[in-house]
Design an enzyme around this catalytic site. Structure first.
Site, PDB file in Angstrom:
ATOM      1  N   ASP A   1       0.873  -1.180   0.000  1.00  0.00           N
ATOM      2  CA  ASP A   1       0.000   0.000   0.000  1.00  0.00           C
ATOM      3  C   ASP A   1       0.910   1.230   0.000  1.00  0.00           C
ATOM      4  OD1 ASP A   1      -1.968   1.886   0.378  1.00  0.00           O
ATOM      5  OD2 ASP A   1      -2.538   1.225   2.398  1.00  0.00           O
TER       6      ASP A   1
ATOM      7  N   HIS B   1      -7.763  12.114   7.826  1.00  0.00           N
ATOM      8  CA  HIS B   1      -7.776  10.656   7.966  1.00  0.00           C
ATOM      9  C   HIS B   1      -6.731  10.211   8.991  1.00  0.00           C
ATOM     10  CE1 HIS B   1      -4.082  10.471   5.608  1.00  0.00           C
ATOM     11  NE2 HIS B   1      -4.658  11.170   4.646  1.00  0.00           N
TER      12      HIS B   1
ATOM     13  N   ARG C   1      -0.058  13.194  -0.297  1.00  0.00           N
ATOM     14  CA  ARG C   1       0.053  12.121   0.708  1.00  0.00           C
ATOM     15  C   ARG C   1       1.303  11.326   0.366  1.00  0.00           C
ATOM     16  NH1 ARG C   1      -4.594  10.154   0.444  1.00  0.00           N
ATOM     17  NH2 ARG C   1      -4.452   8.341  -0.925  1.00  0.00           N
TER      18      ARG C   1
HETATM   19  N1  GLY Z   1      -5.160   2.784  -0.142  1.00  0.00           N
HETATM   20  C1  GLY Z   1      -5.823   2.544   1.052  1.00  0.00           C
HETATM   21  C2  GLY Z   1      -5.155   3.194   2.159  1.00  0.00           C
HETATM   22  O1  GLY Z   1      -4.188   3.899   1.973  1.00  0.00           O
HETATM   23  O2  GLY Z   1      -5.492   2.993   3.295  1.00  0.00           O
HETATM   24 MN    MN Z   2      -3.006   2.854   3.549  1.00  0.00          MN
HETATM   25 MN    MN Z   3      -2.866   3.720   0.340  1.00  0.00          MN
END
Ligand code: GLY
Ligand code: MN
Ligand code: MN
Length: 433
Positions: free
Chosen positions: A265, A344, A400
C-alpha cells in the site's frame, strides 16, 4: 503441505473444540458474470486453499489435532468451464488436510464433527447463511439428544480472536512475501514517475502501474488504485481516474499490489511535468518531514495513537507556518482544526487485507507496536479548491506520502523504500527520463 500457522491455531484453540472456517463467496459483477474469486483471508491464511465453495473444519478433540477440508469434487465437465479443481485428492495431497470430502457431504458429517466438542469456533453470522442454519440446526439436535448422553458445545466462540492475532504478527515467510509485494509496487511507482507527461490521462498511468503489477506476478491491485491529478488529489477516495493530467499539477498515486495473498500500500505524489512549484514544494516538504519523523518513531513499544498525535502536532505547526491555520497550535489541536486539511488516520495494519486485522486497543488502552507487525505511515495535506482565508497559491494541492513499515526488534524496516520520496530524488529520476 500444512502451513505452520495452522498448527499454531489448533494449539491455541480451547481443549475439546472444533473450528469451522468457510471460504469467501463468489461475487457477481453483473448478471451472470463474476469478479475473479479471492479467497477469504482467514481460510487462506490457515490452509492456502484458494477455491470457492469450501469449508475447513479443525478439530482439537481429546488431543487429536485434525484438519478436514470440504471442497468441490473433481468434475471434468465443470472444469472445462471454470478451471481445474483440487478435488478431495488435492485437498489431502496438496493442502495437507487429514481428510477431505465433497462439500455436499458437509451436512451429513457435521453431527460427527461436532459431537463431543465442548466449544465451537464459528463466526456468526458467517458469509454463508445456509451454513449458519446447518450449524445451528446441528447444535439444537445435539442439545435435544443430551439426555441420551450426547454432548452439545457449551460455547460458540468467534475464531477471529485467535486467527487475527496470529495474522497481526508476521512470520519470516510472510515478511518475505510482503517485501516482494512492496518491491513490485515500488517498481510500478518508479515506472509511473518516469512515464507521466502533461496531457496524459489519469487512467493511462493507472494502466501502466497495474500492467507492472501483473507483469511482476501480482494477482491484482490490493485495492482500487487512486491516480488523482491536481485537485483530484484532494478527494480521498478518488478512483475514477478519468481526468487529464495537467502541466503544473501534482499527481497523487495510491497503488499497491497483492502478491501471494499479501498487500502492499504505497502513495507517492509527484509533479506531472517533473518539477515541483514553490507552493507544491512547501506543502510537500511539510508532509515529507512529518512522514519521515513518524516512520523513524515507529518501533516496539510505541502506539499507533502516539504516531498519530505526533503527525497531528507536526502538521498543525506546519499549517500555522504556511498560513493555512491561524492561532495557537495547542488550541488548534484541541479544537481539531487541522481536520480541514488532514482528515484521515496516520496508518493502519497491513497484511493479507490492506486494512489488516488485529486489535488496536487492549483492555481499552492503545496497543503497543511489536516486532513482526507491519503498518502503513501515510500523513497527508489536502487543500480543497475554494477553501477560504488561506494563501491562494495552495488551493487544489493534495499531497500524501505512504510507506509500508515492518516493526523489528531494533526498530523498523521500510519495505517500500525502493521508491523515492525526497524532492531532489524524485526530480532527478524524472529528469533522467
Ligand atoms: N489505499 C488505502 C489506504 O491507503 O489505506
Ligand atoms: Mn493505507
Ligand atoms: Mn494507500
Amino acid at each position: 503441505m500444512q502451513k505452520p500457522q495452522l498448527l499454531e491455531f489448533i494449539n491455541r484453540m480451547l481443549p475439546d473444540s472444533v473450528a469451522i472456517v468457510p471460504s469467501a463467496n463468489e461475487a457477481t459483477r453483473s448478471n451472470d458474470t463474476h469478479y475473479r474469486f479471492r479467497q477469504d483471508s482467514d481460510l487462506f491464511y490457515l490452509t492456502g486453499f484458494e477455491e470457492p465453495e469450501s469449508v475447513a473444519v479443525f478439530t482439537n478433540v481429546k488431543d487429536r489435532p485434525e484438519y478436514t477440508l470440504f471442497v468441490r469434487p473433481r468434475d471434468p465437465e465443470r472444469e472445462i468451464w471454470d478451471g481445474r479443481r483440487a478435488g478431495v485428492e488435492g485437498a489431502v495431497n496438496s493442502f495437507g488436510a487429514v481428510e477431505a470430502f465433497p462439500i455436499a457431504e458437509l451436512n451429513k458429517k457435521l453431527p460427527d464433527l461436532l459431537s463431543g466438542a465442548r466449544s465451537l469456533y464459528y463466526r456468526l453470522p458467517s458469509s454463508k447463511p445456509e451454513l449458519d442454519d446447518s450449524v445451528l440446526n446441528q447444535i439444537s439436535q445435539l442439545r435435544a439428544g443430551i439426555r441420551r448422553g450426547v454432548a452439545a458445545p457449551e460455547s460458540i466462540v468467534d475464531p477471529a480472536g485467535i486467527i487475527h492475532e496470529l495474522r497481526l504478527i508476521k512470520s519470516q515467510e510472510e515478511i518475505r512475501i510482503m517485501q516482494q509485494a512492496a518491491d513490485i509496487a515500488a517498481a510500478a511507482h518508479v515506472e509511473a514517475m518516469k512515464a507521466v507527461r502533461p496531457g496524459m490521462m489519469e487512467y493511462e498511468l493507472e494502466a501502466l502501474i497495474e500492467f507492472n503489477f501483473r507483469k511482476s506476478g501480482a494477482s491484482a491491485p490490493a485495492y482500487s488504485s487512486i491516480v488523482g491529478g491536481g485537485a483530484n488529489a484532494t478527494v480521498l477516495h478518488y478512483v475514477n481516474n478519468d481526468d487529464t493530467l495537467r502541466d503544473g499539477d501534482l499527481v497523487l498515486v495510491d497503488a499497491g499490489a497483492e502478491y501471494k495473498g499479501y498487500a502492499s500500500d504505497i502513495t507517492r505524489t509527484f509533479p506531472v511535468n517533473g518539477r515541483f512549484s514553490e507552493a507544491q514544494r512547501e506543502i510537500y516538504e511539510l508532509v515529507l518531514e512529518t512522514q519521515v519523523s513518524c516512520v523513524n518513531m515507529a518501533q516496539p513499544g510505541v502506539t499507533m495513537e502516539e504516531l498519530k498525535s505526533h503527525s497531528i502536532r507536526m502538521l498543525t505547526e506546519g499549517m500555522v507556518r504556511l498560513g493555512l491555520l491561524k492561532g495557537e497550535t495547542e488550541e488548534l489541536i484541541t479544537r481539531e482544526k487541522y481536520k480541514q486539511f488532514y482528515m484521515h488516520g496516520l496508518g493502519h495494519y497491513l497484511g493479507m487485507d490492506v486494512h489488516d486485522v488485529g486489535r488496536y486497543q487492549i483492555d481499552g488502552q492503545p496497543r503497543k507496536l511489536e516486532p513482526g507487525m507491519v503498518i502503513t505511515v501515510e500523513p497527508g495535506v489536502y487543500i480543497a479548491p475554494g477553501t477560504k482565508d488561506i494563501p491562494e497559491k495552495y488551493l487544489g494541492i493534495g499531497v500524501r506520502i505512504e510507506d509500508d513499515v515492518l516493526i523489528t526488534e531494533g526498530g523498523r524496516n521500510v519495505l517500500s523504500s525502493k521508491v523515492p520520496k525526497a524532492i531532489d530524488e524524485i526530480e532527478s529520476l524524472m529528469k533522467s527520463r
